[in-house]
Structure formats: C-alpha cells, structure tokens
Enzyme design. Structure first.
Site, PDB file in Angstrom:
ATOM      1  N   HIS A  63       0.818  -1.210   0.000  1.00 54.38           N
ATOM      2  CA  HIS A  63       0.000   0.000   0.000  1.00 54.38           C
ATOM      3  C   HIS A  63       0.854   1.263   0.000  1.00 54.38           C
ATOM      4  CE1 HIS A  63      -2.537   2.990   2.369  1.00 54.38           C
ATOM      5  NE2 HIS A  63      -3.136   2.887   1.216  1.00 54.38           N
ATOM      6  N   GLU A  66       2.063   1.902  -3.405  1.00 51.57           N
ATOM      7  CA  GLU A  66       0.986   2.489  -4.217  1.00 51.57           C
ATOM      8  C   GLU A  66       0.996   4.009  -4.092  1.00 51.57           C
ATOM      9  OE1 GLU A  66      -3.380   3.729  -3.530  1.00 51.57           O
ATOM     10  OE2 GLU A  66      -3.109   1.637  -2.922  1.00 51.57           O
ATOM     11  N   GLU A 143      -3.762   7.819   7.683  1.00 51.40           N
ATOM     12  CA  GLU A 143      -4.839   7.059   7.047  1.00 51.40           C
ATOM     13  C   GLU A 143      -5.218   5.856   7.910  1.00 51.40           C
ATOM     14  OE1 GLU A 143      -5.569   4.367   3.016  1.00 51.40           O
ATOM     15  OE2 GLU A 143      -3.919   5.807   3.055  1.00 51.40           O
TER      16      GLU A 143
END
Length: 449
Positions: A63, A66, A143
């Site tokens: 992630h 990404e 996040e």
C-alpha cells in the site's frame, strides 16, 4: 456486508461486446474488451502483488508503494502524473488489496495512448525520494488512524482477520500494522518495486470504445520495451486446520455494539468442479442478497431484534475465504442473543431447506442484480482484473453465471449443514465505550482512495 462482498458478474448477451487477450514478448498480459456505446475508455494495470505477499515486519508495504507511485519518475515531478491526467479531462486513482495492486485512468478514447505512456513510465522509471517518502509515510499512518484505529467496525474486522487466520498472511491488515509503518524505509519500498513491478507480473486491462488491435499496438509500443524480471519464488504459509471456536472482543468508542461471525469455507478455484462455492454464493444471496432477503426480513423488519443484519461471502481470492454473518442488535438485545439468532437463520436452511420458488427468485435476483455492472466500462475492467488476479480466467465469467443458475436447493441445504458449525468459527464482538467529545479528525491530506 453482502453488497460490499457481492460477486460482480456480467450477463451474457446484454450487449454485443468482444474481448480479446494477448501476451507481449516480455510476458505482460493484455486483455481488451470492446464496448462502443460511449467514447470513453478505462485503462487499468494490475500487479499480482498485494499485502498477502508481504513479510512480518514490513506489513503495509504494498500500500505504501501504491502511494509512492504518484511521487515522480525520471521525467515527472511529484504529483505531475495526476495533473496530466486531470488536464486530459480524465480521472485516475489506485487501490491495494490483499491479493493485488491496481492503477487506473478513465479518459476520453483519444487520450488512451497518453495515459498508457504515463503508466508505462512509472512501471519502469519510478524515483524514490527520501523526502517524499517521509511525507507519504506520515499520510499512510494518518490514514491508518483515520480509517481503522478511529473506526470501531474496521478495527473489529482487523481483529477478526488476525484471529481467524493464525499463519496465512491474510491475518495482516492491508494498511499494515502501525509499528511496521513506523520502521519502514524508502529502501523497503524500492525493494518491493524492484521485486514485483515487472511487465511479466502485470496484466493490462482496457475496456471501452477501442479497437483491440490498436490497443495491442500501443501496448507493444509503450509496455513492450520494458524488460521482464525474474520474479521471486514465494511460499505462502498454509493456514492450519482450525480445531475449535475462537473469540475476540474489541472495546472501542462506538454508538452501538456489533458482532461478526466468520466461518471458514471453500474458495472458488475450479469453476466447473467447485459446486460448493457456487452454492455458498447462492446461500449468501438467500440470507442477504436483496431487500427482502431472510436476515433483513426476519431479524430487522419482523422480529425487530436487530438494527442491521447481513451476510457476505467472497469466493474470488488468491487465498482462503470466509463466510461472514454480522449485525447490530436492537435496544434490549445483546450481541450474544443476536449471534444465536444469526446462526439460527442458517440452521433453519440446514434443517428445512429452501423452496424451489424462493431459490428461483433468489437466483434471478442474484444474476439480474449484476446487469448494471455491464453498463459501466470501469466495472467491466474491474471484474476482468479481479478474476485474473485470483487465477481464474476472465473467459469464465459467463460460465460462473451458468453455474449459479444451476445450483439446486439440496446443494444450498448441504453447505448450510456442512460449514456452519463451531469448529471453523471465529466470533468478533464490539463492546462500545463512551464516545469522545472530540470531533473526528479530517481525512489526511494526500489520501487517494
């Protein structure tokens, strides 16, 4: 649950569409689905590398990379990729799952080559800046706090997976454990990129108003020149047989209690032979596949013992599958009582079966509910990519529809009897703590999806 986990399938014959598959010399698979109803295109690159490929100590790496894919290449400054797509009138984003990482753009068809050139550039020429990494890792940690640690139900599901799976890497959250994010380095992300981001570990899916041969020529021009890499040999740990019920309790600030029951069930591997997976899909639809399905009709509307009640089953995965029953009890009802009531609905099917009229109604709903997916160019690309990443050919999408239509009542009853006992069950219960007076923080800046 069911709406989020539903299998996305396309009805054959709804529109005349052509799907063609190619493989470039460097091993990159190219799948093109022509749909000429509107002058738009979805362009997606899927890498078969997700959180299940990570190692202990570096969870969240797929992630984080990404995020780094938007931070510049040898020719593009940080953020310039997104700026260029926006200037073309398109939209773009990316997402990471347990099984894969995917990047996409939706654009007017004349701009396909431009976004293809951009995507090929970052497949081969990503730049790893320590400063950009330092900023982005803070975004990812925020996040995690915003999406998981400050959200009671995502927090519960994180604990559910970590309890249900003791060896398989599905036990780790996609976003990663906070301690791993705190110790991650820019070199870790570079190593992941060099290890997994190769044309021979990628599938290009293009859907929309295109000519397949033209797309192939563009793919050869932009992706075909990127050399293949030797891919790592991985040995994913096999989850040992569960020998008894597991329970986990999560205490977190929340308005209501909540309970989720996860049963270990088969995953779809062979479309022709795995009839139990098709029967479980139908069972999920009987329980929670439409507005008047059993759980909502009985527990929420009639008996009013639950504020919500759902069922979900995802059988398109690289790893194992869970069948989940979940719900929020009504006032005066405990999570223990709701747990028994959820299981009772499955036991009712196991004992009494399903009538032919209900089965046909549910199967019609299950199949017909997917027709809207065919109206979405992006939805078609999503389904093709998800199937391919799981190891099932996109060519079998329509065959799965046929197999669902062929499911018999006795098959549904058989799986309800077989897979919903105590020994393969993990129960996660949310115990609500008082809500804080403090307002929830805003989403972190830079959050992409």
């Amino acid at each position: 649950m069911a709406a989020a986990w539903a299998l996305c399938l396309f009805l054959p014959g709804a529109h005349a569409q052509t799907t063609q598959e190619f493989t470039l010399k460097n091993g990159m698979k190219v799948i093109v689905k022509e749909d000429h109803r509107a002058p738009t295109v979805a362009h997606m690159v899927w890498y078969r590398a997700g959180s299940m490929d990570e190692q202990n100590g570096t969870t969240g790496l797929a992630h984080v990379l990404e995020h780094m894919m938007f931070k510049g290449t040898r020719t593009l400054k940080p953020g310039e990729f997104s700026q260029r797509v926006a200037a073309l009138g398109g939209r773009e984003n990316a997402f990471t799952s347990k099984d894969y990482t995917a990047y996409f753009q939706q654009i007017e068809k004349s701009n396909l080559e431009k976004v293809m050139a951009l995507e090929a550039d970052r497949m081969a020429n990503l730049v790893f800046s320590k400063d950009e990494f330092a900023r982005e890792i803070r975004v990812v940690m925020e996040e995690r706090r915003w999406r998981t640690e400050d959200q009671p139900i995502p927090l519960l599901y994180e604990s559910l997976y970590a309890t249900a799976y003791q060896a398989h890497p599905y036990r780790h959250p996609i976003v990663g454990w906070m301690s791993d994010l705190q110790t991650m380095t820019v070199e870790d992300t570079k190593h992941w990129y060099e290890r997994w981001y190769a044309p021979n570990n990628a599938t290009l899916v293009v859907t929309g108003d295109v000519d397949a041969r033209r797309v192939l020529a563009l793919a050869e021009k932009h992706y075909g020149r990127i050399p293949k890499k030797p891919l790592p040999m991985t040995r994913t740990q096999v989850e040992p047989e569960q020998q008894g019920m597991r329970r986990v309790i999560v205490k977190a600030p929340a308005e209501n209690p909540y309970v989720a029951l996860a049963f270990k069930v088969p995953t779809l591997r062979d479309v022709e032979k795995d009839d139990e997976a098709h029967a479980l899909d139908v069972l999920a639809a009987i329980l929670d596949g439409y507005d008047n399905a059993r759980l909502n009709a009985r527990l929420v509307r009639t008996d009013r013992v639950a504020v919500s009640a759902g069922a979900g089953y995802s059988n398109i995965n690289r790893g194992p599958s869970l069948f989940v029953l979940d719900g929020t009890p009504a006032d005066g009802v405990t999570t223990e009582q709701l747990e028994k009531l959820l299981r009772a609905e499955v036991e009712r099917i196991a004992n009494e079966g399903v009538s032919e009229s209900e089965l046909e109604r549910v199967k019609t709903q299950l199949v017909a509910s997917q027709i809207y997916k065919r109206d979405s160019i992006f939805g078609q690309a999503m389904e093709i990519g998800t199937m391919e990443m799981s190891g099932i050919s996109h060519k079998l999408i329509d065959r799965i529809i046929e197999k669902l239509r062929a499911v018999k009542a006795e098959q549904v009853q058989a799986v309800a009897r077989k897979y919903f006992g105590d020994d393969k069950l993990t129960v996660a219960t949310l115990v609500p703590l008082p809500l804080s007076e403090k307002k929830a923080p805003p989403p972190p800046k830079g959050l992409r999806h």
